[in-house]
Design a protein around this motif. Structure first.
Motif, PDB file in Angstrom:
ATOM      1  N   UNK A 213       0.820  -1.224   0.000  1.00 24.90           N
ATOM      2  CA  UNK A 213       0.000   0.000   0.000  1.00 24.90           C
ATOM      3  C   UNK A 213       0.850   1.268   0.000  1.00 24.90           C
ATOM      4  N   UNK A 214       1.970   1.229   0.718  1.00 25.05           N
ATOM      5  CA  UNK A 214       2.848   2.412   0.708  1.00 25.05           C
ATOM      6  C   UNK A 214       3.401   2.614  -0.707  1.00 25.05           C
ATOM      7  N   UNK A 215       3.839   1.522  -1.323  1.00 21.10           N
ATOM      8  CA  UNK A 215       4.399   1.622  -2.675  1.00 21.10           C
ATOM      9  C   UNK A 215       3.337   2.120  -3.659  1.00 21.10           C
ATOM     10  N   UNK A 216       2.106   1.650  -3.477  1.00 16.46           N
ATOM     11  CA  UNK A 216       1.008   2.093  -4.352  1.00 16.46           C
ATOM     12  C   UNK A 216       0.779   3.596  -4.180  1.00 16.46           C
ATOM     13  N   UNK A 217       0.814   4.055  -2.933  1.00 17.11           N
ATOM     14  CA  UNK A 217       0.603   5.474  -2.664  1.00 17.11           C
ATOM     15  C   UNK A 217       1.740   6.317  -3.250  1.00 17.11           C
ATOM     16  N   UNK A 218       2.970   5.808  -3.147  1.00 16.98           N
ATOM     17  CA  UNK A 218       4.125   6.515  -3.721  1.00 16.98           C
ATOM     18  C   UNK A 218       3.983   6.566  -5.243  1.00 16.98           C
ATOM     19  N   UNK A 219       3.634   5.434  -5.844  1.00 13.25           N
ATOM     20  CA  UNK A 219       3.470   5.367  -7.303  1.00 13.25           C
ATOM     21  C   UNK A 219       2.358   6.326  -7.751  1.00 13.25           C
ATOM     22  N   UNK A 220       1.232   6.304  -7.045  1.00 15.98           N
ATOM     23  CA  UNK A 220       0.124   7.216  -7.368  1.00 15.98           C
ATOM     24  C   UNK A 220       0.606   8.657  -7.340  1.00 15.98           C
ATOM     25  N   UNK A 221       1.345   8.989  -6.286  1.00 13.73           N
ATOM     26  CA  UNK A 221       1.828  10.360  -6.134  1.00 13.73           C
ATOM     27  C   UNK A 221       2.749  10.750  -7.289  1.00 13.73           C
ATOM     28  N   UNK A 222       3.483   9.763  -7.820  1.00 19.77           N
ATOM     29  CA  UNK A 222       4.399  10.032  -8.922  1.00 19.77           C
ATOM     30  C   UNK A 222       3.704   9.901 -10.278  1.00 19.77           C
ATOM     31  N   UNK A 223       2.411   9.552 -10.241  1.00 22.54           N
ATOM     32  CA  UNK A 223       1.659   9.388 -11.484  1.00 22.54           C
ATOM     33  C   UNK A 223       2.046   8.127 -12.248  1.00 22.54           C
ATOM     34  N   UNK A 224       2.527   7.121 -11.520  1.00 20.33           N
ATOM     35  CA  UNK A 224       2.955   5.870 -12.161  1.00 20.33           C
ATOM     36  C   UNK A 224       2.080   4.712 -11.707  1.00 20.33           C
ATOM     37  N   UNK A 225       2.100   3.657 -12.515  1.00 21.27           N
ATOM     38  CA  UNK A 225       1.330   2.467 -12.157  1.00 21.27           C
ATOM     39  C   UNK A 225       2.266   1.490 -11.445  1.00 21.27           C
ATOM     40  N   UNK A 226       1.842   1.006 -10.290  1.00 26.19           N
ATOM     41  CA  UNK A 226       2.696   0.088  -9.525  1.00 26.19           C
ATOM     42  C   UNK A 226       2.585  -1.329 -10.071  1.00 26.19           C
ATOM     43  N   UNK A 227       3.745  -1.944 -10.289  1.00 25.85           N
ATOM     44  CA  UNK A 227       3.795  -3.359 -10.685  1.00 25.85           C
ATOM     45  C   UNK A 227       4.614  -4.081  -9.620  1.00 25.85           C
ATOM     46  N   UNK A 228       4.070  -5.156  -9.055  1.00 25.90           N
ATOM     47  CA  UNK A 228       4.784  -5.858  -7.981  1.00 25.90           C
ATOM     48  C   UNK A 228       5.375  -7.165  -8.491  1.00 25.90           C
ATOM     49  N   UNK A 229       6.673  -7.345  -8.269  1.00 23.25           N
ATOM     50  CA  UNK A 229       7.360  -8.590  -8.642  1.00 23.25           C
ATOM     51  C   UNK A 229       7.729  -9.324  -7.363  1.00 23.25           C
ATOM     52  N   UNK A 230       7.210 -10.535  -7.224  1.00 22.97           N
ATOM     53  CA  UNK A 230       7.488 -11.350  -6.036  1.00 22.97           C
ATOM     54  C   UNK A 230       8.704 -12.230  -6.317  1.00 22.97           C
ATOM     55  N   UNK A 231       9.642 -12.243  -5.395  1.00 26.17           N
ATOM     56  CA  UNK A 231      10.868 -13.032  -5.602  1.00 26.17           C
ATOM     57  C   UNK A 231      11.448 -13.451  -4.252  1.00 26.17           C
ATOM     58  N   UNK A 232      12.516 -14.224  -4.280  1.00 30.96           N
ATOM     59  CA  UNK A 232      13.194 -14.607  -3.034  1.00 30.96           C
ATOM     60  C   UNK A 232      13.721 -13.335  -2.371  1.00 30.96           C
TER      61      UNK A 232
END
Ligand code: ARG
Length: 245
Positions: A55-74
Motif C-alpha cells: 500500500x505504501x508503494x502504491x501510494x508513492x506510485x500514485x503520487x508520482x503518477x505511475x502504475x505500480x507493478x509488484x514482482x514477487x521473488x526470493x
C-alpha cells in the motif's frame, strides 16, 4: 471569439499535447521487488499481494503518477533486482544496514521495526543471551540471519520463508527463530504454543531500496514519502494492518 474558433484552438492544443506525448517514451510503471512471505508487510491474499509495503508503494506510485507493478521473488534476490534495474524499488520490510548501503541507496525510513526471538512456550530460553549454543532458525539473507551468525556456538538454520522457520520450531527441530516483530506476531497468532521473548534482539529502520544509479528516483520517492507522512496517510496504512497494543 466565435465558438468554432475556440473549439479549433482547443483541438489544436490537444493535438500538440498528444504529439508531445508520443515523442518521449515516458516511463509509466514503478516496478517494486518484494518477497510476499512477510505479513503484515507483504503477503498473498488470493492472487493479490497486499500489506503495508504494497500500500505504501502504491501510494508513492500514485503520487508520482505511475502504475505500480509488484514482482514477487526470493528475499535475497531483491537487492540484485534493484541494482540491475529489473526493479525500480525494493520494498520488503527491508532493514537499512551498512552492508546493504554498499550496494543500494535507501529512502528515508518509513517505519521502525525490531528483530525478536520466538520460542516454544516453556522454553528455557528466556532472553536473547540464552541463545548461545542453540539451534536458531532465520529467513535466508535477512538481518535475523546476520545476527544469528554472531551468536556464540549457535547453529543457524536458514529457510527460504520465515514461516518455514516457525514450522521447524513447532516440530522441535530448532530452539528459536529470530525474525521481525510484526511477522512474528502474525505467526504466533496462527500457531499455538509459541511466544515472543520480551527483550527484542535489535531495533531497526525499514526503508525503500533504490539503485545507486538513480538518485533522481530516490529524491522523488523521498518527496512522496514525506507527503504521505505529512498527510497522515502513512500512519493510516500502518494502522490498518497493525493494531496498537
Ligand atoms: N527486516 C529484515 C531484513 O531486512 C527481514 C525482511 C524480510 N522481508 C521479506 N519480505 N521477507 O533483512
Amino acid at each position: 471569439m466565435k465558438i468554432s474558433k475556440v473549439i479549433c484552438g482547443v483541438l489544436a492544443s490537444a493535438m500538440v499535447l498528444a504529439f508531445a506525448g508520443c515523442g518521449k517514451s515516458e516511463k509509466t510503471t514503478l516496478v517494486m521487488a518484494t518477497n510476499a512471505e512477510f505479513p503484515p508487510y507483504e503477503y498473498r491474499d488470493g492472487d493479490k499481494i497486499v500489506g503495508i509495503d504494497a500500500e505504501i508503494a502504491k501510494a508513492v506510485a500514485d503520487d508520482m503518477g505511475l502504475e505500480l507493478v509488484i514482482e514477487d521473488m526470493a528475499f535475497d534476490s531483491i537487492i540484485a533486482a534493484v541494482q540491475s534495474g529489473k526493479a525500480d524499488i525494493g520494498v520488503a520490510g527491508m532493514t537499512v544496514s551498512e552492508d546493504r548501503l554498499a550496494s543500494v541507496n535507501f529512502s528515508d525510513p518509513y517505519t521502525t521495526a525490531a528483530q525478536v526471538v520466538i520460542v516454544k512456550e516453556g522454553s528455557a530460553i528466556a532472553s536473547p543471551a540464552d541463545l548461545t549454543g542453540k539451534k536458531v532458525g532465520v529467513q535466508l539473507g535477512t538481518t535475523g540471519d546476520i545476527y544469528a551468525g554472531d551468536i556464540e556456538d549457535a547453529s543457524v538454520e536458514r529457510f527460504n520463508k520465515g514461516f518455514e522457520a516457525v514450522q521447524s520450531l513447532l516440530q522441535d527441530k530448532i530452539d528459536a527463530v529470530i525474525i521481525d516483530r510484526e511477522p512474528a506476531k502474525v505467526f504466533i497468532s496462527e500457531n499455538e504454543g509459541l511466544i515472543i521473548l520480551d527483550e527484542e534482539y535489535t531495533i531497526e529502520d525499514y526503508a525503500i531500496a533504490i539503485s545507486k544509479d538513480n538518485t533522481e528516483l530516490l529524491e522523488k520517492v523521498n518527496a512522496s514519502l514525506a507527503k504521505l507522512k505529512e498527510s497522515g496517510r502513512l500512519q493510516e496504512i500502518i494502522d490498518k494492518y497493525i493494531t496498537a497494543e
